[in-house]
Motif scaffolding. Structure first.
Motif, PDB file in Angstrom:
ATOM      1  N   ILE A   1       3.513  14.069  14.294  1.00 54.00           N
ATOM      2  CA  ILE A   1       4.222  12.897  13.781  1.00 54.00           C
ATOM      3  C   ILE A   1       3.769  12.660  12.357  1.00 54.00           C
ATOM      4  O   ILE A   1       2.571  12.611  12.073  1.00 54.00           O
ATOM      5  CB  ILE A   1       3.957  11.652  14.649  1.00 54.00           C
ATOM      6  N   GLY A   2       4.729  12.533  11.472  1.00 52.40           N
ATOM      7  CA  GLY A   2       4.439  12.275  10.068  1.00 52.40           C
ATOM      8  C   GLY A   2       5.077  10.968   9.636  1.00 52.40           C
ATOM      9  O   GLY A   2       6.188  10.645  10.045  1.00 52.40           O
ATOM     10  N   VAL A   3       4.345  10.223   8.818  1.00 52.03           N
ATOM     11  CA  VAL A   3       4.830   8.942   8.305  1.00 52.03           C
ATOM     12  C   VAL A   3       4.454   8.855   6.835  1.00 52.03           C
ATOM     13  O   VAL A   3       3.358   9.254   6.449  1.00 52.03           O
ATOM     14  CB  VAL A   3       4.178   7.757   9.069  1.00 52.03           C
ATOM     15  N   ARG A   4       5.374   8.332   6.018  1.00 52.59           N
ATOM     16  CA  ARG A   4       5.049   8.082   4.623  1.00 52.59           C
ATOM     17  C   ARG A   4       5.908   6.925   4.118  1.00 52.59           C
ATOM     18  O   ARG A   4       6.996   6.671   4.625  1.00 52.59           O
ATOM     19  CB  ARG A   4       5.226   9.318   3.766  1.00 52.59           C
ATOM     20  N   LYS A   5       5.387   6.255   3.117  1.00 52.43           N
ATOM     21  CA  LYS A   5       6.092   5.131   2.500  1.00 52.43           C
ATOM     22  C   LYS A   5       6.162   5.378   1.006  1.00 52.43           C
ATOM     23  O   LYS A   5       5.164   5.691   0.379  1.00 52.43           O
ATOM     24  CB  LYS A   5       5.354   3.820   2.783  1.00 52.43           C
ATOM     25  N   GLU A   6       7.361   5.264   0.479  1.00 54.97           N
ATOM     26  CA  GLU A   6       7.597   5.388  -0.961  1.00 54.97           C
ATOM     27  C   GLU A   6       8.432   4.208  -1.394  1.00 54.97           C
ATOM     28  O   GLU A   6       9.567   4.060  -0.942  1.00 54.97           O
ATOM     29  CB  GLU A   6       8.343   6.682  -1.269  1.00 54.97           C
ATOM     30  N   ALA A   7       7.875   3.378  -2.256  1.00 52.49           N
ATOM     31  CA  ALA A   7       8.563   2.165  -2.743  1.00 52.49           C
ATOM     32  C   ALA A   7       9.060   1.362  -1.544  1.00 52.49           C
ATOM     33  O   ALA A   7       8.264   0.949  -0.728  1.00 52.49           O
ATOM     34  CB  ALA A   7       9.674   2.535  -3.706  1.00 52.49           C
ATOM     35  N   ASP A   8      10.366   1.159  -1.424  1.00 54.70           N
ATOM     36  CA  ASP A   8      10.888   0.374  -0.309  1.00 54.70           C
ATOM     37  C   ASP A   8      11.449   1.249   0.812  1.00 54.70           C
ATOM     38  O   ASP A   8      12.122   0.769   1.704  1.00 54.70           O
ATOM     39  CB  ASP A   8      11.960  -0.602  -0.797  1.00 54.70           C
ATOM     40  N   LEU A   9      11.142   2.538   0.787  1.00 57.11           N
ATOM     41  CA  LEU A   9      11.609   3.457   1.818  1.00 57.11           C
ATOM     42  C   LEU A   9      10.455   3.888   2.718  1.00 57.11           C
ATOM     43  O   LEU A   9       9.346   4.103   2.259  1.00 57.11           O
ATOM     44  CB  LEU A   9      12.244   4.691   1.180  1.00 57.11           C
ATOM     45  N   PHE A  10      10.765   4.023   3.981  1.00 59.32           N
ATOM     46  CA  PHE A  10       9.787   4.428   4.977  1.00 59.32           C
ATOM     47  C   PHE A  10      10.295   5.675   5.670  1.00 59.32           C
ATOM     48  O   PHE A  10      11.434   5.711   6.138  1.00 59.32           O
ATOM     49  CB  PHE A  10       9.612   3.280   5.980  1.00 59.32           C
ATOM     50  N   ASP A  11       9.497   6.719   5.709  1.00 61.86           N
ATOM     51  CA  ASP A  11       9.850   7.970   6.383  1.00 61.86           C
ATOM     52  C   ASP A  11       8.977   8.132   7.618  1.00 61.86           C
ATOM     53  O   ASP A  11       7.759   7.940   7.549  1.00 61.86           O
ATOM     54  CB  ASP A  11       9.569   9.181   5.488  1.00 61.86           C
ATOM     55  N   ALA A  12       9.596   8.493   8.707  1.00 66.00           N
ATOM     56  CA  ALA A  12       8.860   8.846   9.916  1.00 66.00           C
ATOM     57  C   ALA A  12       9.614   9.985  10.591  1.00 66.00           C
ATOM     58  O   ALA A  12      10.844   9.987  10.627  1.00 66.00           O
ATOM     59  CB  ALA A  12       8.741   7.652  10.850  1.00 66.00           C
ATOM     60  N   HIS A  13       8.881  10.950  11.086  1.00 64.60           N
ATOM     61  CA  HIS A  13       9.507  12.103  11.722  1.00 64.60           C
ATOM     62  C   HIS A  13       8.559  12.695  12.746  1.00 64.60           C
ATOM     63  O   HIS A  13       7.345  12.711  12.548  1.00 64.60           O
ATOM     64  CB  HIS A  13       9.864  13.151  10.662  1.00 64.60           C
ATOM     65  N   ALA A  14       9.130  13.145  13.848  1.00 60.40           N
ATOM     66  CA  ALA A  14       8.371  13.841  14.889  1.00 60.40           C
ATOM     67  C   ALA A  14       8.966  15.232  15.068  1.00 60.40           C
ATOM     68  O   ALA A  14      10.171  15.420  14.945  1.00 60.40           O
ATOM     69  CB  ALA A  14       8.444  13.060  16.203  1.00 60.40           C
ATOM     70  N   TRP A  15       8.091  16.190  15.330  1.00 60.44           N
ATOM     71  CA  TRP A  15       8.540  17.551  15.560  1.00 60.44           C
ATOM     72  C   TRP A  15       7.518  18.239  16.461  1.00 60.44           C
ATOM     73  O   TRP A  15       6.452  17.716  16.720  1.00 60.44           O
ATOM     74  CB  TRP A  15       8.719  18.306  14.245  1.00 60.44           C
ATOM     75  N   VAL A  16       7.865  19.418  16.916  1.00 65.01           N
ATOM     76  CA  VAL A  16       6.973  20.200  17.775  1.00 65.01           C
ATOM     77  C   VAL A  16       6.587  21.461  17.037  1.00 65.01           C
ATOM     78  O   VAL A  16       7.428  22.110  16.406  1.00 65.01           O
ATOM     79  CB  VAL A  16       7.656  20.546  19.121  1.00 65.01           C
ATOM     80  N   GLU A  17       5.293  21.779  17.125  1.00 64.12           N
ATOM     81  CA  GLU A  17       4.797  23.033  16.559  1.00 64.12           C
ATOM     82  C   GLU A  17       4.298  23.930  17.675  1.00 64.12           C
ATOM     83  O   GLU A  17       3.730  23.467  18.662  1.00 64.12           O
ATOM     84  CB  GLU A  17       3.657  22.766  15.570  1.00 64.12           C
ATOM     85  N   LEU A  18       4.528  25.205  17.481  1.00 67.86           N
ATOM     86  CA  LEU A  18       4.046  26.239  18.389  1.00 67.86           C
ATOM     87  C   LEU A  18       3.388  27.308  17.530  1.00 67.86           C
ATOM     88  O   LEU A  18       4.025  27.826  16.604  1.00 67.86           O
ATOM     89  CB  LEU A  18       5.232  26.811  19.177  1.00 67.86           C
ATOM     90  N   ASN A  19       2.127  27.575  17.778  1.00 71.36           N
ATOM     91  CA  ASN A  19       1.341  28.501  16.945  1.00 71.36           C
ATOM     92  C   ASN A  19       1.320  28.030  15.500  1.00 71.36           C
ATOM     93  O   ASN A  19       1.319  28.844  14.579  1.00 71.36           O
ATOM     94  CB  ASN A  19       1.883  29.924  16.991  1.00 71.36           C
ATOM     95  N   GLY A  20       1.359  26.727  15.284  1.00 68.36           N
ATOM     96  CA  GLY A  20       1.362  26.184  13.930  1.00 68.36           C
ATOM     97  C   GLY A  20       2.703  26.279  13.222  1.00 68.36           C
ATOM     98  O   GLY A  20       2.819  25.914  12.057  1.00 68.36           O
ATOM     99  N   THR A  21       3.727  26.746  13.928  1.00 60.71           N
ATOM    100  CA  THR A  21       5.061  26.884  13.359  1.00 60.71           C
ATOM    101  C   THR A  21       5.937  25.720  13.816  1.00 60.71           C
ATOM    102  O   THR A  21       6.119  25.526  15.022  1.00 60.71           O
ATOM    103  CB  THR A  21       5.714  28.210  13.820  1.00 60.71           C
ATOM    104  N   PRO A  22       6.484  24.945  12.879  1.00 57.57           N
ATOM    105  CA  PRO A  22       7.411  23.870  13.275  1.00 57.57           C
ATOM    106  C   PRO A  22       8.710  24.462  13.803  1.00 57.57           C
ATOM    107  O   PRO A  22       9.239  25.417  13.229  1.00 57.57           O
ATOM    108  CB  PRO A  22       7.646  23.082  11.992  1.00 57.57           C
ATOM    109  N   LEU A  23       9.201  23.906  14.895  1.00 56.80           N
ATOM    110  CA  LEU A  23      10.409  24.424  15.530  1.00 56.80           C
ATOM    111  C   LEU A  23      11.646  23.622  15.117  1.00 56.80           C
ATOM    112  O   LEU A  23      11.629  22.394  15.162  1.00 56.80           O
ATOM    113  CB  LEU A  23      10.256  24.391  17.050  1.00 56.80           C
TER     114      LEU A  23
END
Length: 142
Positions: A108-130
């Motif tokens: 899960i990654g989250v970041r905030k830039e100015a008035d925007l908020f980013d959040a995303h979830a993903w699955v990794e297998l062997n360190g590779t995002p799918l």
């Protein structure tokens, strides 16, 4: 439009059709569980279902199949009974891959830039995002 979806459906293998239908039916359950029981309780419930499975790193063929599963799940998330978020899809994909003995991990990654908020979830297998696309698609206004 319907014709192109039908052609794509026909192009799927029998196994892919079954997997896609399973994802379409499982995503509402995941959505319900996350909404009413929360992320941790849902993950704990699913983790208990895979607790006795010995997990391993994926070989090349397993990584290819996992990527295809992630793509099918993304399709189910866009065209199924519900519009599934990246978190819902990630919870189901991690569970699906662990049931096959693969050491998948939700990130899960989250970041905030100015008035925007980013959040995303993903699955990794062997360190590779799918099945990942640009995080720009997941930008949410505060």
């Amino acid at each position: 439009m319907i014709g192109s979806h039908f052609k794509k459906w026909l192009a799927l293998s029998g196994q892919e059709k079954i997997q896609l239908m399973l994802f379409i039916f499982l995503l509402p359950w995941i959505s319900f569980s996350l909404k009413f029981f929360g992320y941790l309780r849902t993950r704990n419930f699913l983790s208990r279902r895979t607790a006795n499975i010995e997990l391993h790193q994926a070989n090349a063929a397993e990584l290819t199949r996992a990527e295809r599963s992630a793509q099918l799940l993304s399709i189910a998330g866009r065209h199924g009974f519900i519009s599934a978020t990246c978190l819902r899809q990630s919870v189901l994909l991690e569970y699906w891959l662990k049931r096959q003995g693969l050491a998948a991990e939700i990130k899960i990654g989250v970041r905030k830039e100015a008035d925007l908020f980013d959040a995303h979830a993903w699955v990794e297998l062997n360190g590779t995002p799918l099945a990942q696309h640009s995080l720009e698609q997941h930008r949410v206004l505060q």
